[in-house]
Motif scaffolding. Sequence first.
Motif, PDB file in Angstrom:
ATOM      1  N   ASP A 157       3.536  -0.069  -6.118  1.00 53.03           N
ATOM      2  CA  ASP A 157       3.879  -0.794  -7.335  1.00 53.03           C
ATOM      3  C   ASP A 157       2.635  -0.919  -8.228  1.00 53.03           C
ATOM      4  OD1 ASP A 157       2.300  -2.928  -6.416  1.00 53.03           O
ATOM      5  OD2 ASP A 157       4.004  -4.089  -5.702  1.00 53.03           O
ATOM      6  N   LYS A 158       2.760  -1.594  -9.347  1.00 53.26           N
ATOM      7  CA  LYS A 158       1.673  -1.684 -10.316  1.00 53.26           C
ATOM      8  C   LYS A 158       0.456  -2.426  -9.776  1.00 53.26           C
ATOM      9  CE  LYS A 158       3.729  -5.765 -12.535  1.00 53.26           C
ATOM     10  NZ  LYS A 158       4.264  -6.299 -13.828  1.00 53.26           N
ATOM     11  N   ASN A 159       0.656  -3.200  -8.709  1.00 49.98           N
ATOM     12  CA  ASN A 159      -0.451  -3.936  -8.098  1.00 49.98           C
ATOM     13  C   ASN A 159      -1.070  -3.189  -6.918  1.00 49.98           C
ATOM     14  OD1 ASN A 159      -0.136  -6.238  -9.831  1.00 49.98           O
ATOM     15  ND2 ASN A 159       1.664  -6.808  -8.611  1.00 49.98           N
ATOM     16  N   GLY A 160      -0.592  -1.976  -6.675  1.00 53.89           N
ATOM     17  CA  GLY A 160      -1.132  -1.176  -5.583  1.00 53.89           C
ATOM     18  C   GLY A 160      -0.526  -1.451  -4.226  1.00 53.89           C
ATOM     19  N   LYS A 161       0.559  -2.215  -4.207  1.00 55.87           N
ATOM     20  CA  LYS A 161       1.241  -2.523  -2.940  1.00 55.87           C
ATOM     21  C   LYS A 161       2.343  -1.499  -2.701  1.00 55.87           C
ATOM     22  CE  LYS A 161       3.751  -6.275  -0.588  1.00 55.87           C
ATOM     23  NZ  LYS A 161       4.891  -5.433  -0.199  1.00 55.87           N
ATOM     24  N   ASN A 194       5.780   0.279  -1.811  1.00 53.02           N
ATOM     25  CA  ASN A 194       7.195  -0.076  -1.970  1.00 53.02           C
ATOM     26  C   ASN A 194       8.032   0.321  -0.752  1.00 53.02           C
ATOM     27  OD1 ASN A 194       7.472  -1.359  -4.555  1.00 53.02           O
ATOM     28  ND2 ASN A 194       7.025   0.613  -5.521  1.00 53.02           N
ATOM     29  N   ASP A 229      10.460  -2.331   0.227  1.00 59.99           N
ATOM     30  CA  ASP A 229      11.206  -2.948  -0.864  1.00 59.99           C
ATOM     31  C   ASP A 229      12.649  -3.228  -0.413  1.00 59.99           C
ATOM     32  OD1 ASP A 229      11.242  -3.242  -4.086  1.00 59.99           O
ATOM     33  OD2 ASP A 229      13.155  -2.394  -3.406  1.00 59.99           O
ATOM     34  N   GLU A 272      -0.584   0.037   4.243  1.00 57.95           N
ATOM     35  CA  GLU A 272      -1.494  -0.905   3.584  1.00 57.95           C
ATOM     36  C   GLU A 272      -2.846  -0.962   4.298  1.00 57.95           C
ATOM     37  OE1 GLU A 272      -1.032  -2.317   0.804  1.00 57.95           O
ATOM     38  OE2 GLU A 272       1.119  -2.542   0.464  1.00 57.95           O
TER      39      GLU A 272
END
Length: 448
Positions: free
Chosen positions: A231-235, A237, A240, A436
Amino acid sequence: MMKKKFSTTVLALTMATGMLLAGCGGKEEAATKPTKKDATKSDEPVTLQFWDENAGPARTPVWEEVIKRFEEKNPNIDIEYVGIPNSSAKSKYDAAIAADDTPDIGSMQTTWLPEFSIREALLPLDSYFKKSEISKKINPSATGVNKKITQDGKLYGIPYAQNLDALWIRTDWFEQAGVQEPKTWDEFFTVIEKMRDEANNRYGFTIRGGAGASFTIQRAMFAYSGLDFFDKNGKTNINDPKHVEFVEKYFSYYDKLTPKSDITNGYKEMIAGFDTGVVAMVHHNPGSYGEHKKALPDGSYKLIPLPTTEKDGKYVAEGGNAVNLGIFKSTEHADEAWKFVEFVNSEEAQSYWNQQTGQIPTNSDVLDDEWVQEAQHIKTAFEVYNDPDTKLYEPPFYLPDYRAILDGVVDPGVQAVMSGKMSAKDFLDEWAKAIEDSKAKYDQTFKK
Protein backbone atom coordinates in the motif's frame (compact mmCIF):
# COMPACT_ATOMS: atom_id res chain seq x y z
CA MET A 1 30.88 -31.81 -34.00
CA MET A 2 31.39 -33.94 -30.96
CA LYS A 3 28.81 -36.60 -30.29
CA LYS A 4 27.34 -36.86 -26.85
CA LYS A 5 24.42 -38.12 -24.86
CA PHE A 6 21.91 -35.78 -23.28
CA SER A 7 21.47 -36.28 -19.56
CA THR A 8 17.93 -35.85 -18.27
CA THR A 9 18.91 -36.23 -14.65
CA VAL A 10 20.85 -33.82 -12.52
CA LEU A 11 24.53 -34.51 -12.63
CA ALA A 12 26.69 -34.34 -9.62
CA LEU A 13 26.73 -31.62 -7.05
CA THR A 14 29.61 -33.20 -5.04
CA MET A 15 29.53 -34.73 -1.58
CA ALA A 16 29.14 -31.32 0.02
CA THR A 17 26.13 -30.67 -2.16
CA GLY A 18 24.56 -33.95 -1.12
CA MET A 19 24.93 -32.95 2.50
CA LEU A 20 23.33 -29.58 1.82
CA LEU A 21 20.40 -31.16 0.07
CA ALA A 22 19.94 -33.67 2.84
CA GLY A 23 19.66 -30.72 5.16
CA CYS A 24 16.79 -29.50 2.99
CA GLY A 25 14.92 -32.72 3.76
CA GLY A 26 15.20 -34.45 0.39
CA LYS A 27 17.20 -37.42 -0.87
CA GLU A 28 19.32 -36.70 -3.90
CA GLU A 29 21.16 -39.01 -6.25
CA ALA A 30 24.94 -39.05 -6.05
CA ALA A 31 26.74 -38.51 -9.31
CA THR A 32 29.87 -36.96 -10.71
CA LYS A 33 29.99 -33.70 -12.60
CA PRO A 34 32.08 -33.99 -15.78
CA THR A 35 35.21 -31.90 -15.99
CA LYS A 36 34.94 -28.94 -18.32
CA LYS A 37 37.40 -28.90 -21.18
CA ASP A 38 39.99 -26.16 -21.15
CA ALA A 39 40.31 -24.17 -24.34
CA THR A 40 43.63 -22.46 -24.81
CA LYS A 41 42.99 -21.68 -28.45
CA SER A 42 39.85 -20.30 -30.05
CA ASP A 43 39.61 -23.24 -32.47
CA GLU A 44 39.84 -25.88 -29.76
CA PRO A 45 36.58 -27.44 -28.56
CA VAL A 46 34.86 -25.97 -25.53
CA THR A 47 32.30 -27.81 -23.42
CA LEU A 48 29.63 -25.75 -21.67
CA GLN A 49 27.25 -27.25 -19.18
CA PHE A 50 23.68 -25.98 -19.38
CA TRP A 51 21.02 -26.61 -16.75
CA ASP A 52 17.35 -26.67 -17.72
CA GLU A 53 15.22 -25.87 -14.66
CA ASN A 54 12.02 -27.40 -16.04
CA ALA A 55 13.03 -30.66 -17.66
CA GLY A 56 10.64 -33.40 -18.69
CA PRO A 57 9.27 -35.20 -21.73
CA ALA A 58 7.65 -32.02 -23.05
CA ARG A 59 10.61 -29.64 -22.69
CA THR A 60 13.78 -31.73 -22.94
CA PRO A 61 13.38 -32.65 -26.65
CA VAL A 62 12.85 -28.96 -27.44
CA TRP A 63 16.12 -28.01 -25.80
CA GLU A 64 17.89 -30.87 -27.54
CA GLU A 65 16.81 -29.47 -30.91
CA VAL A 66 17.84 -25.91 -29.98
CA ILE A 67 21.24 -27.20 -28.84
CA LYS A 68 21.66 -29.21 -32.02
CA ARG A 69 21.04 -26.11 -34.12
CA PHE A 70 23.45 -24.07 -32.03
CA GLU A 71 26.22 -26.65 -32.31
CA GLU A 72 25.78 -26.83 -36.08
CA LYS A 73 26.47 -23.10 -36.23
CA ASN A 74 29.23 -23.30 -33.58
CA PRO A 75 31.08 -26.61 -34.17
CA ASN A 76 33.76 -25.83 -31.58
CA ILE A 77 31.27 -25.38 -28.75
CA ASP A 78 29.75 -28.48 -27.18
CA ILE A 79 26.67 -27.97 -24.98
CA GLU A 80 26.10 -30.56 -22.30
CA TYR A 81 22.43 -30.53 -21.36
CA VAL A 82 21.45 -31.31 -17.76
CA GLY A 83 17.72 -31.54 -17.14
CA ILE A 84 16.33 -30.82 -13.67
CA PRO A 85 12.69 -31.41 -12.68
CA ASN A 86 10.98 -28.14 -11.86
CA SER A 87 10.05 -29.24 -8.34
CA SER A 88 13.70 -29.62 -7.27
CA ALA A 89 15.41 -27.06 -9.51
CA LYS A 90 15.77 -24.23 -7.00
CA SER A 91 17.29 -26.49 -4.33
CA LYS A 92 19.73 -27.88 -6.90
CA TYR A 93 20.88 -24.39 -7.84
CA ASP A 94 21.13 -23.36 -4.19
CA ALA A 95 23.29 -26.35 -3.37
CA ALA A 96 25.49 -25.86 -6.42
CA ILE A 97 26.10 -22.22 -5.51
CA ALA A 98 26.92 -23.13 -1.91
CA ALA A 99 29.33 -25.81 -3.09
CA ASP A 100 30.86 -23.53 -5.75
CA ASP A 101 29.98 -26.18 -8.33
CA THR A 102 27.73 -24.32 -10.73
CA PRO A 103 27.18 -24.94 -14.44
CA ASP A 104 28.27 -22.47 -17.11
CA ILE A 105 24.74 -21.49 -18.10
CA GLY A 106 21.39 -21.92 -16.39
CA SER A 107 17.75 -21.39 -17.15
CA MET A 108 16.22 -19.62 -14.17
CA GLN A 109 13.05 -17.95 -13.02
CA THR A 110 12.93 -14.21 -12.51
CA THR A 111 12.36 -14.64 -8.78
CA TRP A 112 15.79 -16.27 -8.42
CA LEU A 113 17.83 -13.46 -9.96
CA PRO A 114 18.01 -11.08 -6.96
CA GLU A 115 19.12 -13.82 -4.57
CA PHE A 116 21.65 -15.34 -6.98
CA SER A 117 23.12 -11.91 -7.73
CA ILE A 118 23.48 -11.04 -4.04
CA ARG A 119 25.24 -14.37 -3.57
CA GLU A 120 27.57 -13.24 -6.36
CA ALA A 121 26.90 -16.39 -8.36
CA LEU A 122 26.02 -14.77 -11.69
CA LEU A 123 27.93 -12.82 -14.30
CA PRO A 124 26.51 -9.36 -15.14
CA LEU A 125 25.44 -9.40 -18.79
CA ASP A 126 25.03 -5.67 -19.41
CA SER A 127 28.09 -5.24 -21.65
CA TYR A 128 27.38 -8.38 -23.67
CA PHE A 129 23.75 -7.42 -24.13
CA LYS A 130 24.49 -3.82 -25.09
CA LYS A 131 26.83 -4.91 -27.91
CA SER A 132 24.45 -7.58 -29.21
CA GLU A 133 21.78 -7.23 -31.88
CA ILE A 134 19.29 -8.94 -29.56
CA SER A 135 19.31 -5.81 -27.37
CA LYS A 136 17.19 -4.19 -30.09
CA LYS A 137 14.76 -7.11 -30.17
CA ILE A 138 14.14 -8.36 -26.61
CA ASN A 139 11.13 -6.89 -24.80
CA PRO A 140 12.61 -3.93 -22.89
CA SER A 141 10.02 -4.19 -20.11
CA ALA A 142 11.16 -7.74 -19.37
CA THR A 143 14.85 -6.85 -19.18
CA GLY A 144 13.88 -3.70 -17.28
CA VAL A 145 12.20 -5.75 -14.57
CA ASN A 146 15.26 -7.99 -14.31
CA LYS A 147 17.48 -4.97 -13.66
CA LYS A 148 15.01 -3.26 -11.37
CA ILE A 149 14.75 -6.16 -8.95
CA THR A 150 18.49 -6.63 -8.36
CA GLN A 151 20.21 -4.69 -5.61
CA ASP A 152 22.92 -3.35 -7.93
CA GLY A 153 20.64 -2.70 -10.90
CA LYS A 154 22.60 -4.95 -13.25
CA LEU A 155 21.26 -7.39 -15.85
CA TYR A 156 21.81 -11.00 -14.81
CA GLY A 157 19.21 -12.80 -16.91
CA ILE A 158 18.03 -12.54 -20.52
CA PRO A 159 14.32 -13.49 -20.77
CA TYR A 160 13.73 -15.94 -23.61
CA ALA A 161 10.04 -16.52 -22.82
CA GLN A 162 7.27 -14.68 -21.00
CA ASN A 163 4.21 -16.09 -19.36
CA LEU A 164 0.75 -15.14 -18.23
CA ASP A 165 -1.41 -16.90 -15.67
CA ALA A 166 -4.71 -17.84 -17.24
CA LEU A 167 -7.34 -20.59 -17.34
CA TRP A 168 -7.38 -23.59 -19.64
CA ILE A 169 -10.95 -24.79 -20.15
CA ARG A 170 -12.58 -27.79 -21.82
CA THR A 171 -14.67 -26.00 -24.41
CA ASP A 172 -16.39 -29.22 -25.50
CA TRP A 173 -17.65 -29.81 -21.96
CA PHE A 174 -18.80 -26.21 -21.64
CA GLU A 175 -20.79 -26.53 -24.88
CA GLN A 176 -22.35 -29.83 -23.79
CA ALA A 177 -23.41 -28.32 -20.46
CA GLY A 178 -24.57 -25.03 -21.99
CA VAL A 179 -22.26 -23.08 -19.68
CA GLN A 180 -20.63 -19.77 -20.66
CA GLU A 181 -16.95 -19.08 -20.17
CA PRO A 182 -16.35 -17.17 -16.91
CA LYS A 183 -15.36 -13.53 -17.27
CA THR A 184 -15.74 -12.39 -13.64
CA TRP A 185 -14.76 -14.12 -10.42
CA ASP A 186 -18.39 -14.61 -9.44
CA GLU A 187 -18.94 -16.39 -12.76
CA PHE A 188 -15.76 -18.43 -12.16
CA PHE A 189 -17.06 -19.81 -8.86
CA THR A 190 -20.48 -20.47 -10.39
CA VAL A 191 -18.87 -22.39 -13.26
CA ILE A 192 -16.99 -24.62 -10.79
CA GLU A 193 -20.35 -25.62 -9.35
CA LYS A 194 -22.11 -26.06 -12.69
CA MET A 195 -19.35 -28.17 -14.24
CA ARG A 196 -19.29 -30.74 -11.46
CA ASP A 197 -20.53 -33.96 -13.06
CA GLU A 198 -20.61 -36.80 -10.53
CA ALA A 199 -21.98 -39.30 -13.04
CA ASN A 200 -18.90 -38.90 -15.23
CA ASN A 201 -16.49 -38.24 -12.33
CA ARG A 202 -15.78 -34.75 -13.59
CA TYR A 203 -14.87 -31.76 -11.45
CA GLY A 204 -15.26 -28.11 -12.32
CA PHE A 205 -11.76 -27.09 -11.27
CA THR A 206 -8.51 -28.31 -9.74
CA ILE A 207 -6.70 -26.43 -6.96
CA ARG A 208 -2.91 -26.53 -6.91
CA GLY A 209 -2.04 -27.58 -3.37
CA GLY A 210 1.42 -29.09 -3.84
CA ALA A 211 4.69 -27.58 -5.00
CA GLY A 212 4.19 -24.19 -6.63
CA ALA A 213 0.82 -23.55 -4.99
CA SER A 214 2.16 -20.20 -3.79
CA PHE A 215 2.40 -18.79 -7.31
CA THR A 216 -1.14 -19.81 -8.20
CA ILE A 217 -2.82 -18.46 -5.08
CA GLN A 218 -0.87 -15.20 -5.14
CA ARG A 219 -1.68 -14.45 -8.76
CA ALA A 220 -5.33 -15.40 -8.30
CA MET A 221 -5.64 -13.22 -5.17
CA PHE A 222 -4.28 -10.10 -6.84
CA ALA A 223 -6.30 -10.74 -10.00
CA TYR A 224 -9.37 -10.79 -7.75
CA SER A 225 -8.55 -7.69 -5.69
CA GLY A 226 -6.68 -5.51 -8.16
CA LEU A 227 -4.49 -4.29 -5.29
CA ASP A 228 -0.79 -3.43 -5.42
CA PHE A 229 1.57 -5.69 -3.50
CA PHE A 230 2.27 -2.86 -1.05
CA ASP A 231 0.00 0.00 0.00
CA LYS A 232 1.02 3.67 -0.05
CA ASN A 233 2.62 3.29 3.39
CA GLY A 234 4.79 0.38 2.29
CA LYS A 235 2.73 -2.27 4.08
CA THR A 236 1.98 -5.45 2.19
CA ASN A 237 -1.57 -6.07 1.00
CA ILE A 238 -1.16 -9.85 1.27
CA ASN A 239 -3.56 -10.06 4.24
CA ASP A 240 -5.99 -7.42 3.03
CA PRO A 241 -9.64 -8.32 3.83
CA LYS A 242 -10.34 -8.77 0.10
CA HIS A 243 -7.69 -11.48 -0.01
CA VAL A 244 -9.01 -13.16 3.11
CA GLU A 245 -12.45 -13.18 1.48
CA PHE A 246 -11.07 -14.71 -1.71
CA VAL A 247 -8.92 -17.38 -0.06
CA GLU A 248 -11.79 -18.52 2.17
CA LYS A 249 -14.10 -19.02 -0.78
CA TYR A 250 -11.45 -20.46 -3.10
CA PHE A 251 -10.37 -23.21 -0.73
CA SER A 252 -13.93 -23.94 0.42
CA TYR A 253 -14.40 -25.79 -2.89
CA TYR A 254 -11.64 -28.30 -2.11
CA ASP A 255 -12.74 -31.93 -1.79
CA LYS A 256 -16.30 -30.97 -2.64
CA LEU A 257 -16.16 -29.56 -6.14
CA THR A 258 -12.46 -30.24 -6.77
CA PRO A 259 -10.53 -33.53 -6.44
CA LYS A 260 -9.34 -34.77 -3.06
CA SER A 261 -5.85 -35.23 -4.52
CA ASP A 262 -5.54 -31.46 -5.05
CA ILE A 263 -3.88 -31.01 -1.66
CA THR A 264 -0.65 -32.58 -2.93
CA ASN A 265 -0.97 -31.88 -6.65
CA GLY A 266 1.87 -29.98 -8.28
CA TYR A 267 2.16 -28.93 -11.92
CA LYS A 268 2.33 -32.41 -13.45
CA GLU A 269 -0.64 -33.82 -11.51
CA MET A 270 -2.74 -30.71 -12.08
CA ILE A 271 -2.17 -30.73 -15.84
CA ALA A 272 -2.71 -34.49 -15.98
CA GLY A 273 -6.12 -34.03 -14.33
CA PHE A 274 -7.10 -31.66 -17.12
CA ASP A 275 -5.63 -33.71 -19.94
CA THR A 276 -7.16 -37.02 -18.79
CA GLY A 277 -10.68 -35.65 -18.49
CA VAL A 278 -11.01 -35.22 -14.73
CA VAL A 279 -11.37 -31.42 -14.50
CA ALA A 280 -13.04 -28.78 -16.66
CA MET A 281 -10.73 -25.88 -15.77
CA VAL A 282 -7.13 -25.48 -14.63
CA HIS A 283 -5.27 -22.34 -13.60
CA HIS A 284 -1.92 -22.37 -15.37
CA ASN A 285 -0.37 -20.53 -18.32
CA PRO A 286 0.25 -20.94 -22.08
CA GLY A 287 3.28 -23.10 -21.30
CA SER A 288 1.22 -26.28 -20.90
CA TYR A 289 -0.09 -26.00 -24.46
CA GLY A 290 2.23 -28.76 -25.68
CA GLU A 291 0.83 -31.28 -23.22
CA HIS A 292 -2.79 -30.35 -24.02
CA LYS A 293 -2.15 -30.61 -27.74
CA LYS A 294 -0.78 -34.14 -27.38
CA ALA A 295 -3.56 -35.34 -25.08
CA LEU A 296 -6.72 -33.65 -26.32
CA PRO A 297 -8.49 -33.28 -29.68
CA ASP A 298 -8.14 -29.94 -31.44
CA GLY A 299 -11.03 -27.63 -30.62
CA SER A 300 -11.80 -29.31 -27.29
CA TYR A 301 -9.82 -26.85 -25.16
CA LYS A 302 -8.69 -23.24 -25.14
CA LEU A 303 -6.99 -20.60 -23.02
CA ILE A 304 -8.99 -17.76 -21.49
CA PRO A 305 -7.79 -14.90 -19.26
CA LEU A 306 -8.10 -15.03 -15.51
CA PRO A 307 -11.35 -13.32 -14.47
CA THR A 308 -11.35 -9.55 -14.23
CA THR A 309 -11.51 -7.60 -10.97
CA GLU A 310 -14.96 -7.29 -9.43
CA LYS A 311 -14.60 -3.56 -8.80
CA ASP A 312 -13.53 -2.18 -12.18
CA GLY A 313 -13.43 -5.13 -14.57
CA LYS A 314 -9.68 -5.00 -15.26
CA TYR A 315 -7.27 -7.74 -16.10
CA VAL A 316 -4.48 -8.06 -13.54
CA ALA A 317 -1.18 -9.80 -14.26
CA GLU A 318 2.07 -10.27 -12.41
CA GLY A 319 5.01 -8.30 -13.76
CA GLY A 320 8.26 -10.16 -14.32
CA ASN A 321 6.61 -13.49 -15.14
CA ALA A 322 9.41 -14.74 -17.37
CA VAL A 323 12.11 -17.40 -17.65
CA ASN A 324 15.70 -16.37 -18.29
CA LEU A 325 19.15 -17.56 -19.24
CA GLY A 326 22.01 -16.54 -16.96
CA ILE A 327 25.75 -17.18 -17.01
CA PHE A 328 27.48 -18.26 -13.81
CA LYS A 329 30.59 -16.42 -12.66
CA SER A 330 32.52 -19.65 -12.31
CA THR A 331 32.52 -20.30 -16.05
CA GLU A 332 35.90 -20.40 -17.76
CA HIS A 333 34.30 -19.61 -21.10
CA ALA A 334 32.10 -16.54 -20.70
CA ASP A 335 32.32 -15.48 -24.36
CA GLU A 336 31.25 -18.90 -25.59
CA ALA A 337 28.50 -19.03 -22.98
CA TRP A 338 27.19 -15.69 -24.21
CA LYS A 339 27.07 -17.09 -27.76
CA PHE A 340 24.62 -19.72 -26.53
CA VAL A 341 22.54 -17.19 -24.60
CA GLU A 342 22.49 -14.96 -27.68
CA PHE A 343 21.45 -17.83 -29.96
CA VAL A 344 18.62 -18.96 -27.67
CA ASN A 345 17.29 -15.40 -27.85
CA SER A 346 17.59 -15.18 -31.64
CA GLU A 347 14.46 -15.17 -33.79
CA GLU A 348 15.15 -18.73 -34.97
CA ALA A 349 15.58 -20.31 -31.54
CA GLN A 350 12.93 -18.28 -29.72
CA SER A 351 10.40 -18.99 -32.43
CA TYR A 352 11.02 -22.73 -32.28
CA TRP A 353 11.20 -22.97 -28.47
CA ASN A 354 8.12 -20.89 -27.77
CA GLN A 355 6.05 -22.50 -30.51
CA GLN A 356 6.77 -25.96 -29.11
CA THR A 357 6.20 -25.04 -25.46
CA GLY A 358 3.32 -22.62 -25.96
CA GLN A 359 4.97 -19.73 -24.17
CA ILE A 360 5.23 -16.09 -25.24
CA PRO A 361 8.35 -14.98 -27.14
CA THR A 362 10.27 -11.90 -26.04
CA ASN A 363 12.05 -11.30 -29.38
CA SER A 364 9.96 -8.81 -31.35
CA ASP A 365 10.86 -10.41 -34.70
CA VAL A 366 9.04 -13.59 -33.65
CA LEU A 367 5.77 -11.75 -33.18
CA ASP A 368 5.25 -11.61 -36.94
CA ASP A 369 5.67 -15.37 -37.37
CA GLU A 370 2.65 -17.15 -38.78
CA TRP A 371 2.35 -19.52 -35.82
CA VAL A 372 2.11 -16.59 -33.42
CA GLN A 373 -0.66 -15.02 -35.48
CA GLU A 374 -2.61 -18.28 -35.54
CA ALA A 375 -2.04 -19.56 -31.97
CA GLN A 376 -5.19 -18.99 -29.91
CA HIS A 377 -3.36 -19.17 -26.58
CA ILE A 378 -0.72 -16.64 -27.65
CA LYS A 379 -3.35 -14.26 -29.01
CA THR A 380 -5.20 -14.49 -25.70
CA ALA A 381 -2.04 -13.61 -23.80
CA PHE A 382 -1.41 -10.61 -26.04
CA GLU A 383 -5.03 -9.56 -25.58
CA VAL A 384 -4.34 -9.19 -21.87
CA TYR A 385 -0.89 -7.62 -22.15
CA ASN A 386 -1.96 -5.21 -24.90
CA ASP A 387 -5.11 -4.06 -23.11
CA PRO A 388 -4.34 -0.49 -21.95
CA ASP A 389 -6.39 -1.06 -18.79
CA THR A 390 -4.49 -4.19 -17.74
CA LYS A 391 -2.81 -3.72 -14.39
CA LEU A 392 0.59 -5.24 -13.65
CA TYR A 393 1.37 -5.66 -9.97
CA GLU A 394 4.99 -6.14 -8.91
CA PRO A 395 5.93 -8.60 -6.16
CA PRO A 396 9.11 -7.81 -4.20
CA PHE A 397 11.37 -10.10 -6.22
CA TYR A 398 14.28 -8.04 -4.93
CA LEU A 399 13.98 -9.54 -1.46
CA PRO A 400 16.71 -12.19 -1.21
CA ASP A 401 14.40 -14.63 0.55
CA TYR A 402 11.25 -13.85 -1.45
CA ARG A 403 11.28 -17.25 -3.13
CA ALA A 404 12.14 -18.97 0.15
CA ILE A 405 9.00 -17.43 1.67
CA LEU A 406 6.86 -18.79 -1.16
CA ASP A 407 8.35 -22.26 -0.86
CA GLY A 408 8.71 -22.45 2.91
CA VAL A 409 5.76 -20.42 4.22
CA VAL A 410 3.13 -20.16 1.52
CA ASP A 411 3.20 -23.65 0.00
CA PRO A 412 2.76 -25.44 3.37
CA GLY A 413 0.31 -22.74 4.45
CA VAL A 414 -1.92 -23.55 1.48
CA GLN A 415 -2.02 -27.20 2.53
CA ALA A 416 -2.77 -26.20 6.11
CA VAL A 417 -5.80 -24.19 4.99
CA MET A 418 -6.98 -26.93 2.65
CA SER A 419 -6.76 -29.52 5.42
CA GLY A 420 -8.62 -27.27 7.86
CA LYS A 421 -5.63 -26.88 10.21
CA MET A 422 -5.34 -23.14 9.66
CA SER A 423 -7.77 -20.34 8.87
CA ALA A 424 -7.39 -18.24 5.75
CA LYS A 425 -6.77 -15.16 7.88
CA ASP A 426 -4.04 -16.81 9.98
CA PHE A 427 -2.41 -18.11 6.81
CA LEU A 428 -2.36 -14.68 5.16
CA ASP A 429 -1.22 -13.00 8.37
CA GLU A 430 1.71 -15.39 8.61
CA TRP A 431 2.58 -14.81 4.95
CA ALA A 432 2.32 -11.03 5.37
CA LYS A 433 4.56 -11.09 8.46
CA ALA A 434 7.22 -13.06 6.60
CA ILE A 435 7.21 -10.47 3.81
CA GLU A 436 7.23 -7.54 6.25
CA ASP A 437 10.13 -9.01 8.23
CA SER A 438 12.08 -9.68 5.06
CA LYS A 439 11.47 -6.18 3.74
CA ALA A 440 12.53 -4.58 7.03
CA LYS A 441 15.75 -6.59 7.00
CA TYR A 442 16.39 -5.67 3.37
CA ASP A 443 15.75 -1.96 3.97
CA GLN A 444 18.05 -1.98 6.97
CA THR A 445 20.82 -3.66 4.97
CA PHE A 446 20.59 -1.92 1.62
CA LYS A 447 18.83 1.40 2.22
CA LYS A 448 21.00 2.95 4.92
